[in-house]
Design a protein around this motif. Structure first.
Motif, PDB file in Angstrom:
ATOM      1  N   LEU A 176     -44.179  27.785-130.642  1.00 55.45           N
ATOM      2  CA  LEU A 176     -44.143  28.125-129.219  1.00 55.45           C
ATOM      3  C   LEU A 176     -43.995  29.634-129.024  1.00 55.45           C
ATOM      4  O   LEU A 176     -44.651  30.235-128.168  1.00 55.45           O
ATOM      5  N   LEU A 177     -43.129  30.241-129.837  1.00 51.52           N
ATOM      6  CA  LEU A 177     -42.977  31.694-129.758  1.00 51.52           C
ATOM      7  C   LEU A 177     -44.272  32.401-130.120  1.00 51.52           C
ATOM      8  O   LEU A 177     -44.639  33.412-129.499  1.00 51.52           O
ATOM      9  N   SER A 178     -44.986  31.885-131.103  1.00 49.13           N
ATOM     10  CA  SER A 178     -46.257  32.485-131.503  1.00 49.13           C
ATOM     11  C   SER A 178     -47.284  32.422-130.383  1.00 49.13           C
ATOM     12  O   SER A 178     -48.025  33.385-130.141  1.00 49.13           O
ATOM     13  N   LEU A 179     -47.319  31.308-129.665  1.00 48.61           N
ATOM     14  CA  LEU A 179     -48.265  31.180-128.557  1.00 48.61           C
ATOM     15  C   LEU A 179     -47.950  32.177-127.448  1.00 48.61           C
ATOM     16  O   LEU A 179     -48.853  32.799-126.875  1.00 48.61           O
ATOM     17  N   LEU A 180     -46.666  32.316-127.124  1.00 48.08           N
ATOM     18  CA  LEU A 180     -46.287  33.282-126.094  1.00 48.08           C
ATOM     19  C   LEU A 180     -46.629  34.711-126.530  1.00 48.08           C
ATOM     20  O   LEU A 180     -47.127  35.516-125.729  1.00 48.08           O
ATOM     21  N   TYR A 185     -49.941  39.630-126.772  1.00 50.53           N
ATOM     22  CA  TYR A 185     -50.740  40.483-127.643  1.00 50.53           C
ATOM     23  C   TYR A 185     -52.119  40.752-127.046  1.00 50.53           C
ATOM     24  O   TYR A 185     -52.594  41.899-127.042  1.00 50.53           O
ATOM     25  N   VAL A 186     -52.760  39.710-126.535  1.00 50.56           N
ATOM     26  CA  VAL A 186     -54.077  39.897-125.926  1.00 50.56           C
ATOM     27  C   VAL A 186     -53.969  40.826-124.715  1.00 50.56           C
ATOM     28  O   VAL A 186     -54.786  41.741-124.528  1.00 50.56           O
ATOM     29  N   ASN A 187     -52.935  40.624-123.906  1.00 52.09           N
ATOM     30  CA  ASN A 187     -52.742  41.486-122.749  1.00 52.09           C
ATOM     31  C   ASN A 187     -52.498  42.933-123.178  1.00 52.09           C
ATOM     32  O   ASN A 187     -53.067  43.878-122.605  1.00 52.09           O
ATOM     33  N   GLY A 188     -51.658  43.118-124.185  1.00 47.51           N
ATOM     34  CA  GLY A 188     -51.378  44.474-124.657  1.00 47.51           C
ATOM     35  C   GLY A 188     -52.590  45.140-125.270  1.00 47.51           C
ATOM     36  O   GLY A 188     -52.808  46.341-125.078  1.00 47.51           O
ATOM     37  N   THR A 189     -53.391  44.377-126.003  1.00 49.63           N
ATOM     38  CA  THR A 189     -54.575  44.955-126.625  1.00 49.63           C
ATOM     39  C   THR A 189     -55.606  45.355-125.578  1.00 49.63           C
ATOM     40  O   THR A 189     -56.243  46.413-125.683  1.00 49.63           O
ATOM     41  N   VAL A 190     -55.768  44.533-124.552  1.00 41.93           N
ATOM     42  CA  VAL A 190     -56.696  44.884-123.468  1.00 41.93           C
ATOM     43  C   VAL A 190     -56.222  46.156-122.767  1.00 41.93           C
ATOM     44  O   VAL A 190     -57.020  47.032-122.411  1.00 41.93           O
TER      45      VAL A 190
END
Length: 447
Positions: A176-180, A185-190
């Motif tokens: 669950l922590l990995s999914l969050l 991560y995707v938001n930060g990379t964008v």
């Protein structure tokens, strides 16, 4: 490469009070420039967590068996059997997630290097969210594999030694922590693929470096006395990344001398290059000065006052190249260059001193002076800005603002760049109306 521990004299930048850097700050900075440390620490932590959970599971089974509650053990065995399939799925899925993370990271790094500047790649290497996500994914994968080894094929509750119940619950929590973290991560990379965010990160790093600079008046090197010895660099060739100020000050205090750092942070040094001049006595021993300088393959922000301006200038130059032709990005870079120069305008530059606990001067370190920083921020952009009225108008407005904010003795390089820009536009733009338009200051360029 030799690494050391550094402290720096505290000061103020604007209204922000600066604390003395922690003793481990240089080591922390160097580790942040790597991708191996955080995942390795996460794997070790995962193994310790699994060991603790396995001990707890074994303790639960032992207590139930001592109490004669074999029905309870059977219930735990049933729950564990159901969880085993989930844990197996987690183990195989996490490798897919890790591959996705690496793929996104490589694409982001490639785009940043091609569109902005190769020197901004370090922002992605130092990204906390990337390292945390990769660390948790790998830790979850390893924890799942270790949990699978804890499942016992023994079906007799009297002989069973452990049921990985706690381990299974922890594995699911880590998923669950990995999914969050993946969403973050995707938001930060964008965000890191947006030029405005990249420029803002560079500016923030530059301010952190500026705030660590000593705030007392520059040292008059002529008053240091005659040079009595020199200390040469014996390590590998590379860029001088930082200096162990605390160690150098201690060595100078014990020897009763003053050390002056010859190269600036960011200079390329080769074996045999003089690194320190000694004033007032014999040079400290090589052992005392060991691990004082750190040499690497590229510049870092840690003590390099000019590195932020170098990156901002590179971004603006690439944006103004005919292949990109993006003057708006150049204006965004100019905004931060002007902000940085305005912030450090009242502060001492040049030869800065570091003192021991008794207040005695022990180390003199050269940093770029005001003229050098202004030239770094404007010279190359000014040469590429001709023909882009949006950039010339923004540069003129910025120079005018800096002329109002800087002390009288620091206005000469600003006036020089303003004059040179006006002359270049006069020579290059044939139409009088276009020249007048290009030389009209505007904080938005062409709003």
């Amino acid at each position: 490469m030799s690494d050391g521990l550094i402290t720096s004299t505290g000061g103020r930048l604007g209204d922000v009070k600066v604390r003395r850097p922690r003793m481990l700050s240089p080591l922390r900075e160097h580790l942040r420039d790597t991708m191996w440390f955080a995942p390795t620490a996460g794997l070790l932590g995962s193994m310790l967590l699994w060991w603790g959970a396995a001990e707890l599971d074994a303790g639960i089974v032992t207590s139930l068996r001592d109490a004669g509650d074999y029905d309870g053990i059977k219930e735990l065995m049933g729950i564990a059997d159901d969880a085993k399939a989930v844990i197996s799925t987690i183990g195989s899925a996490m490798m897919t997630f890790i591959g996705v993370v690496f793929s996104i990271s490589l694409v982001a790094v490639q785009m940043a290097s091609g569109q902005f500047s190769p020197r901004v790649v370090r922002l992605y290497v130092r990204s906390r969210i990337t390292k945390i996500t990769l660390t948790v994914f790998m830790a979850t994968f390893l924890f799942s594999l270790l949990t699978l080894t804890s499942f016992d094929s023994e079906r007799d509750p009297r002989l069973l030694t452990s049921v990985p119940l706690v381990e299974s619950v922890l594995a699911m929590v880590m998923v669950l922590l990995s999914l969050l973290l993946f969403v973050a991560y995707v938001n930060g990379t964008v965000r890191m693929m947006r030029i405005g965010f990249v420029i803002d990160r560079i500016a923030r790093e530059s301010f952190r470096v500026a705030m660590k600079q000593p705030t007392e008046l520059p040292v008059d090197t002529a008053r240091l006395g005659p040079e009595t010895a020199r200390v040469t660099h014996l390590g590998r060739a590379g860029v001088l990344r930082d200096v162990n100020i605390a160690r150098a000050v201690r060595a100078a205090r014990r020897q009763g001398v003053v050390l002056r750092l010859i190269p600036r942070i960011g200079d390329f040094v080769v074996p045999g290059t003089p690194v320190f001049t000694v004033h007032g006595g014999a040079a400290p021993s090589r052992r005392a000065l060991g691990y004082t300088v750190s040499v690497g393959v590229e510049r870092t922000f840690h003590q390099d006052l000019a590195f932020g301006l170098r990156q901002l200038s590179d971004i603006a130059l690439r944006a103004l190249s005919p292949a990109v032709n993006d003057p708006t990005t150049a204006v965004q870079a100019l905004d931060r260059i002007i902000q940085f120069l305005a912030s450090i305008a009242p502060y001492p530059l040049g030869a800065l001193g570091h003192r021991d606990r008794r207040g005695a001067l022990r180390l003199v370190q050269s940093v770029p002076d005001w003229t050098a920083l202004v030239d770094l921020g404007f010279t190359e952009i000014r040469g590429a800005a001709i023909g882009n009225p949006q950039v010339t108008r923004r540069m003129l407005a910025g120079l005018d603002d800096l002329l109002l904010l800087t002390p009288e003795e620091r206005r000469e390089p600003l006036l020089r760049h303003r004059t040179l820009l006006a002359q270049a536009v006069e020579r290059s733009v044939p139409e009088s109306a276009d020249r007048t338009f290009a030389l009209r200051p505007d904080r938005q360029g062409i709003g």
